[in-house]
Scaffold this active site. Structure first.
Site, PDB file in Angstrom:
ATOM      1  CB  VAL A 182      -4.537  -0.647   9.105  1.00 45.35           C
ATOM      2  CG1 VAL A 182      -5.296   0.193  10.120  1.00 45.35           C
ATOM      3  CG2 VAL A 182      -4.804  -2.133   9.320  1.00 45.35           C
ATOM      4  CE1 TYR A 229       2.690  -7.525   8.228  1.00 43.47           C
ATOM      5  CE2 TYR A 229       4.492  -7.027   6.730  1.00 43.47           C
ATOM      6  CZ  TYR A 229       3.146  -6.980   7.043  1.00 43.47           C
ATOM      7  OH  TYR A 229       2.262  -6.404   6.179  1.00 43.47           O
TER       8      TYR A 229
END
Length: 155
Positions: free
Chosen positions: A86, A129
């Site tokens: 991103v 994550y």
């Protein structure tokens, strides 16, 4: 919005691959051509798939590129995330939305694993994550053959 990539997205995907390589301090390694990416994603026998994250104004702000793997232990396919990126100037949950879409695909298709690698120095990504519930597979070490070593073994 998260959507499947189309052939028209190849230039943006390539641009983001190069941006990711810059971030990962390896710009010289991003050598893929438009033709290679197009063939991999949209050729006669695609070997990879991609999803695009778009802002409300239609601007492409991220992508996930993935392929299928197989677990001999579980007997089913899984999804391996090759790249998730991103653009740094964009927030808004695009990375989570891309991963959520891949998790949805896993559930829909009966895949039991969604796996990827992350550089050990990439603390922001590791934190992201782990906040999603992902756990490192510390007992495994990735090995790779490339260049002359690969050619030598294959000859």
């Amino acid at each position: 919005m998260i959507r499947e990539a189309t052939p028209a997205d190849v230039p943006e995907i390539l641009a983001m691959i190069r941006e990711l390589a810059e971030y990962e301090k390896a710009p010289q390694e991003a050598r893929a051509t438009p033709e290679q990416v197009h063939a991999a994603l949209f050729g006669e026998r695609p070997g990879a798939y991609a999803h695009i994250a778009e802002a409300d104004d239609g601007e492409v702000v991220g992508f996930a590129l993935w392929f299928l793997n197989f677990s001999t232990w579980t007997g089913v396919q899984g999804l391996y995330l090759e790249d998730l990126f991103v653009r740094p100037d964009r927030g808004g949950g695009y990375g989570k939305a891309l991963l959520s879409e891949l998790a949805r695909i896993c559930g829909e298709r009966g895949y039991e694993r969604l796996e990827w690698s992350v550089l050990d120095w990439n603390a922001p990504s590791i934190s992201f994550y782990e906040a999603l519930g992902a756990r490192p597979q510390d007992e495994w070490t990735v090995y790779r053959l490339t260049g002359e070593a690969l050619k030598s073994l294959g000859s």
